[in-house]
Scaffold this motif. Structure first.
Motif, mmCIF file in Angstrom:
data_model
loop_
_atom_site.group_PDB
_atom_site.id
_atom_site.type_symbol
_atom_site.label_atom_id
_atom_site.label_comp_id
_atom_site.label_asym_id
_atom_site.label_seq_id
_atom_site.Cartn_x
_atom_site.Cartn_y
_atom_site.Cartn_z
ATOM 1 N N ARG A 220 8.724 20.782 42.142
ATOM 2 C CA ARG A 220 8.939 19.474 41.000
ATOM 3 C C ARG A 220 10.186 19.350 40.402
ATOM 4 N NH1 ARG A 220 5.211 17.263 43.255
ATOM 5 N NH2 ARG A 220 6.292 15.497 41.780
ATOM 6 N N THR A 221 10.730 18.458 39.800
ATOM 7 C CA THR A 221 12.030 18.343 39.116
ATOM 8 C C THR A 221 11.670 18.756 37.665
ATOM 9 O OG1 THR A 221 13.877 17.062 38.359
ATOM 10 C CG2 THR A 221 11.986 15.948 38.801
ATOM 11 N N HIS A 222 12.172 19.798 37.318
ATOM 12 C CA HIS A 222 12.008 20.331 35.964
ATOM 13 C C HIS A 222 12.947 20.143 35.136
ATOM 14 C CE1 HIS A 222 10.860 23.574 32.815
ATOM 15 N NE2 HIS A 222 9.860 22.881 32.967
ATOM 16 N N ARG A 223 14.243 19.469 35.777
ATOM 17 C CA ARG A 223 15.298 18.947 35.054
ATOM 18 C C ARG A 223 15.322 18.053 33.913
ATOM 19 N NH1 ARG A 223 18.435 18.603 40.855
ATOM 20 N NH2 ARG A 223 18.904 20.826 41.162
ATOM 21 N N LYS A 224 16.041 18.252 32.682
ATOM 22 C CA LYS A 224 16.189 17.253 31.796
ATOM 23 C C LYS A 224 17.618 16.935 31.472
ATOM 24 C CE LYS A 224 12.467 19.888 30.634
ATOM 25 N NZ LYS A 224 12.177 21.136 31.348
ATOM 26 N N ILE A 225 17.885 15.619 32.153
ATOM 27 C CA ILE A 225 19.240 15.227 32.226
ATOM 28 C C ILE A 225 19.418 13.765 31.756
ATOM 29 C CG2 ILE A 225 21.315 14.702 33.559
ATOM 30 C CD1 ILE A 225 20.233 16.595 35.693
ATOM 31 N N VAL A 226 20.355 13.506 30.641
ATOM 32 C CA VAL A 226 20.773 12.053 30.430
ATOM 33 C C VAL A 226 22.065 12.016 30.576
ATOM 34 C CG1 VAL A 226 20.682 10.015 28.450
ATOM 35 C CG2 VAL A 226 18.785 11.983 28.746
ATOM 36 N N VAL A 227 22.812 11.132 31.131
ATOM 37 C CA VAL A 227 24.280 10.727 31.175
ATOM 38 C C VAL A 227 24.320 9.299 30.796
ATOM 39 C CG1 VAL A 227 26.082 10.595 32.715
ATOM 40 C CG2 VAL A 227 24.334 12.328 33.047
ATOM 41 N N ILE A 228 25.362 9.076 29.681
ATOM 42 C CA ILE A 228 25.565 7.822 29.247
ATOM 43 C C ILE A 228 26.904 7.400 29.480
ATOM 44 C CG2 ILE A 228 25.609 6.532 27.003
ATOM 45 C CD1 ILE A 228 23.241 8.350 25.927
ATOM 46 N N ASP A 229 27.147 6.094 30.301
ATOM 47 C CA ASP A 229 28.546 5.710 30.735
ATOM 48 C C ASP A 229 29.456 6.709 31.113
ATOM 49 O OD1 ASP A 229 27.642 3.306 29.759
ATOM 50 O OD2 ASP A 229 28.629 3.373 27.577
ATOM 51 N N GLY A 230 28.738 7.817 31.670
ATOM 52 C CA GLY A 230 29.640 9.043 32.398
ATOM 53 C C GLY A 230 30.443 9.651 31.332
ATOM 54 N N ARG A 231 30.252 9.636 29.895
ATOM 55 C CA ARG A 231 31.075 10.095 29.016
ATOM 56 C C ARG A 231 30.217 11.269 28.384
ATOM 57 N NH1 ARG A 231 31.965 7.433 25.131
ATOM 58 N NH2 ARG A 231 30.074 5.777 25.062
ATOM 59 N N ILE A 232 28.964 10.967 28.065
ATOM 60 C CA ILE A 232 27.986 11.794 27.076
ATOM 61 C C ILE A 232 26.678 12.312 28.112
ATOM 62 C CG2 ILE A 232 26.525 11.887 25.129
ATOM 63 C CD1 ILE A 232 28.204 9.670 23.935
ATOM 64 N N ALA A 233 26.589 13.458 27.815
ATOM 65 C CA ALA A 233 25.427 13.960 28.740
ATOM 66 C C ALA A 233 24.519 14.894 27.863
ATOM 67 C CB ALA A 233 25.877 15.017 29.876
ATOM 68 N N TYR A 234 23.164 14.727 27.981
ATOM 69 C CA TYR A 234 22.103 15.678 27.460
ATOM 70 C C TYR A 234 21.279 16.527 28.428
ATOM 71 C CZ TYR A 234 22.397 12.864 22.909
ATOM 72 O OH TYR A 234 22.970 12.162 21.823
ATOM 73 N N THR A 235 21.369 17.757 28.036
ATOM 74 C CA THR A 235 20.318 18.779 28.873
ATOM 75 C C THR A 235 19.857 19.820 28.023
ATOM 76 O OG1 THR A 235 20.272 19.714 31.042
ATOM 77 C CG2 THR A 235 22.319 20.025 29.804
ATOM 78 N N GLY A 236 18.919 20.256 28.598
ATOM 79 C CA GLY A 236 18.476 21.610 28.020
ATOM 80 C C GLY A 236 16.928 21.938 27.974
ATOM 81 N N GLY A 237 16.089 22.215 27.368
ATOM 82 C CA GLY A 237 14.802 22.497 27.560
ATOM 83 C C GLY A 237 13.493 21.462 26.942
ATOM 84 N N MET A 238 14.352 20.305 26.624
ATOM 85 C CA MET A 238 13.174 19.448 25.935
ATOM 86 C C MET A 238 12.792 18.269 26.747
ATOM 87 S SD MET A 238 14.494 18.932 21.908
ATOM 88 C CE MET A 238 15.338 20.427 21.186
ATOM 89 N N ASN A 239 11.595 17.893 26.961
ATOM 90 C CA ASN A 239 10.984 16.658 27.504
ATOM 91 C C ASN A 239 11.105 15.581 26.486
ATOM 92 O OD1 ASN A 239 10.154 17.855 30.397
ATOM 93 N ND2 ASN A 239 9.170 19.167 29.083
ATOM 94 N N ILE A 240 10.373 14.363 26.796
ATOM 95 C CA ILE A 240 10.340 13.450 25.721
ATOM 96 C C ILE A 240 8.832 13.127 25.583
ATOM 97 C CG2 ILE A 240 10.592 11.185 25.357
ATOM 98 C CD1 ILE A 240 13.071 10.945 27.036
ATOM 99 N N CYS A 241 8.356 13.719 24.457
ATOM 100 C CA CYS A 241 6.785 13.894 23.858
ATOM 101 C C CYS A 241 6.802 13.991 22.728
ATOM 102 C CB CYS A 241 6.104 14.728 25.025
ATOM 103 S SG CYS A 241 6.852 16.342 24.873
ATOM 104 N N ASP A 242 6.019 13.715 22.118
ATOM 105 C CA ASP A 242 5.667 14.356 20.612
ATOM 106 C C ASP A 242 5.356 15.918 20.417
ATOM 107 O OD1 ASP A 242 5.738 11.794 19.769
ATOM 108 O OD2 ASP A 242 3.640 11.324 19.453
ATOM 109 N N ASP A 243 5.027 16.399 21.692
ATOM 110 C CA ASP A 243 4.735 17.820 21.470
ATOM 111 C C ASP A 243 6.045 18.592 21.098
ATOM 112 O OD1 ASP A 243 2.024 17.718 22.008
ATOM 113 O OD2 ASP A 243 2.517 18.006 24.248
ATOM 114 N N GLN A 244 7.093 17.728 21.236
ATOM 115 C CA GLN A 244 8.594 18.665 21.067
ATOM 116 C C GLN A 244 9.220 17.850 19.766
ATOM 117 O OE1 GLN A 244 9.432 19.163 25.620
ATOM 118 N NE2 GLN A 244 10.395 20.850 24.458
#
Length: 480
Positions: A220-244
């Protein structure tokens, strides 16, 4: 009824040579499939386990192997190498760093260059992450790329989705890559995003088709990546859900995420782009993203992106963790929700403790998997004897995945300290060679000790309530 069953069995076994045919078929099945497994050249324990399972489950074992057995992924290596040559950040001189050897190892194992960050923010718990992420999405002008293992159609998921819909309606290219197993409940949920012009792709859909095309039950892909306009990135351990999201649930997971700017964003963009091109078959996507991703000035924070997955035999994140522990001179502090180490990792931790280093491990008191909790505790004995300080965090579920080495090296990302993250999942972590980031991580981990009682060597552990269940759970370690 019994007489009828008996007559049926007698007729079955009396069929001429039937038992001989079944025995020969079983032997051929075991020889052919067993030979294929042996040629995989995996760890002897795992290979023998599969061979034993196939022998004890004639024919049914083949179905189990088809769904859950080891698999290899072959991507277009030429395309990947070419894209990394064109999109790579400028090489930085790391020879003046104490982490030079570790960085060279990471570069060789990942084929990704050492880079840099201008700013790195540690976001503790989901409310801070979602608030910052939604604000940054609202400022997007060209594209928003997201890759997640779990995306739930709950309040947190709705808030992020609606922010994406607003940007897609204004012409921003929104591309969302989700794991087909981790996010199965979210399929219909994204219809409004697609109607607004967003794009959605699924990583390794599990479908049963022709028998030679095995379903992707694992990998599976367990990665958490967000890239916005190639200028800002998010990564780490959090998914997108109320559990977090602790603002929505008092028992939300305790976790850590990162917001980055600088050249490292370009490397994370490449990791996403390769996954998107692989999942969608868009061969032109890498070149397109290359044109869309702006260059950034070097920043003061030396950064190495660690990507790993079953498409490479180097186990880059595993090697980086073990290499970092061996390189430690004063301390090794780690937090992980799932602790199921292999021999190399256990040797590294116990060797560091035996050498007199300050080795500390924080795991959940109760994870979201009882089996994993029991398996993790089965490793405590040798760790405690060697001098490792083990802590169990509670009452919330600890979900942060961090490693702090001495006063200058920090690793934060999506990878757990277990077989699944090191060998089966696609993961991404960030290695920072920076005293400032290390100091921030030290403050975070120091704060966790107040909620994590230390495990004592002399604690009572009953045979049936602790020792036997832990030993049995440990047998499943290669599968966890």
């Amino acid at each position: 009824m019994f007489d009828t069953l008996q007559r049926g069995w007698d007729a079955f076994v009396s069929t001429p040579h039937l038992l001989t045919f079944l025995a020969v078929g079983w032997a051929l099945y075991l020889a052919l499939l067993g030979g294929w497994i042996v040629l995989q050249k995996r760890e002897p324990v795992a290979t023998l386990s599969w061979l034993l399972g196939l022998a004890l489950l004639p024919y049914l074992g083949f179905l189990v192997y088809q769904v859950f057995g080891p698999q290899k992924i072959r991507r277009n290596r030429l395309r990947r190498a070419r894209s990394r040559a064109t999109m790579s950040a400028a090489q930085l001189d790391a020879e003046d760093s104490e982490a030079a050897e570790l960085i060279r190892l990471s570069q060789a194992a990942t084929a990704l260059p050492v880079s840099s960050s201008r700013e790195v923010r540690l976001l503790v718990d989901g409310a801070a992450k979602y608030r910052a992420l939604i604000d940054d999405i609202a400022q997007a002008r060209h594209h928003v790329h997201l890759e997640y293992y779990i995306y739930q159609p709950d309040a947190a998921g709705t808030a992020v989705r609606d922010a994406l819909i607003a940007r897609a309606r204004d012409g921003v290219r929104v591309r969302l890559l989700l794991d087909a197993v981790g996010s199965p409940a979210a399929r219909r949920f994204f219809a409004p995003l697609l109607e607004a012009g967003g794009e959605l792709a699924w990583f390794h859909p599990t479908r049963f088709g022709r028998f030679w095309k095995r379903p992707w039950a694992n990998l599976r892909t367990h990665r958490k990546i967000v890239v916005i306009d190639g200028r800002i990135a998010y990564t780490g351990g959090m998914n997108i859900c109320d559990d977090q999201d602790e603002s929505r649930r008092a028992d939300a997971y305790r976790d850590l995420h990162l917001r980055l700017t600088g050249k490292a964003v370009r490397v994370l963009q490449l990791v996403f782009a390769e996954d998107w091109a692989y999942a969608t078959g868009r061969r032109d996507f890498l070149a397109e993203v290359e044109r869309q991703t702006p260059q950034a000035d070097p920043g003061p924070i030396r950064t190495q992106v660690l990507s790993s997955g079953p498409d490479s035999s180097w186990e880059a994140i595993h090697r980086a963790h073990v290499g970092a522990i061996h390189a430690a001179r004063r301390r090794v502090w780690m937090t992980t929700p799932y602790f199921v180490p292999g021999e190399a990792a256990m040797m590294a931790l116990t060797s560091a403790a035996l050498a007199g280093l300050d080795v500390r491990l924080i795991v959940p008191r109760n994870s979201d998997s009882r089996l994993v909790t029991l398996a993790a505790r089965s490793y405590f004995g040798p760790l405690l004897v060697a001098g490792v300080k083990v802590y169990e965090y509670g009452p919330r579920m600890l979900h942060s995945k961090t490693l702090l080495i001495d006063d200058g090296i920090a690793i934060i990302g999506s990878a757990n300290f277990d077989h699944r993250s090191f060998r089966l999942n696609f993961e991404v972590s960030m290695l920072f060679d920076d005293a400032g980031i290390a100091a921030e991580l030290e403050r975070f981990i120091n704060g966790e000790f107040a909620h994590a009682p230390r495990v004592q060597r002399g604690r009572k552990r009953g045979l049936l309530t602790a020792r036997l269940p832990e030993a049995l759970a440990r047998l499943c370690s290669p599968l966890l």
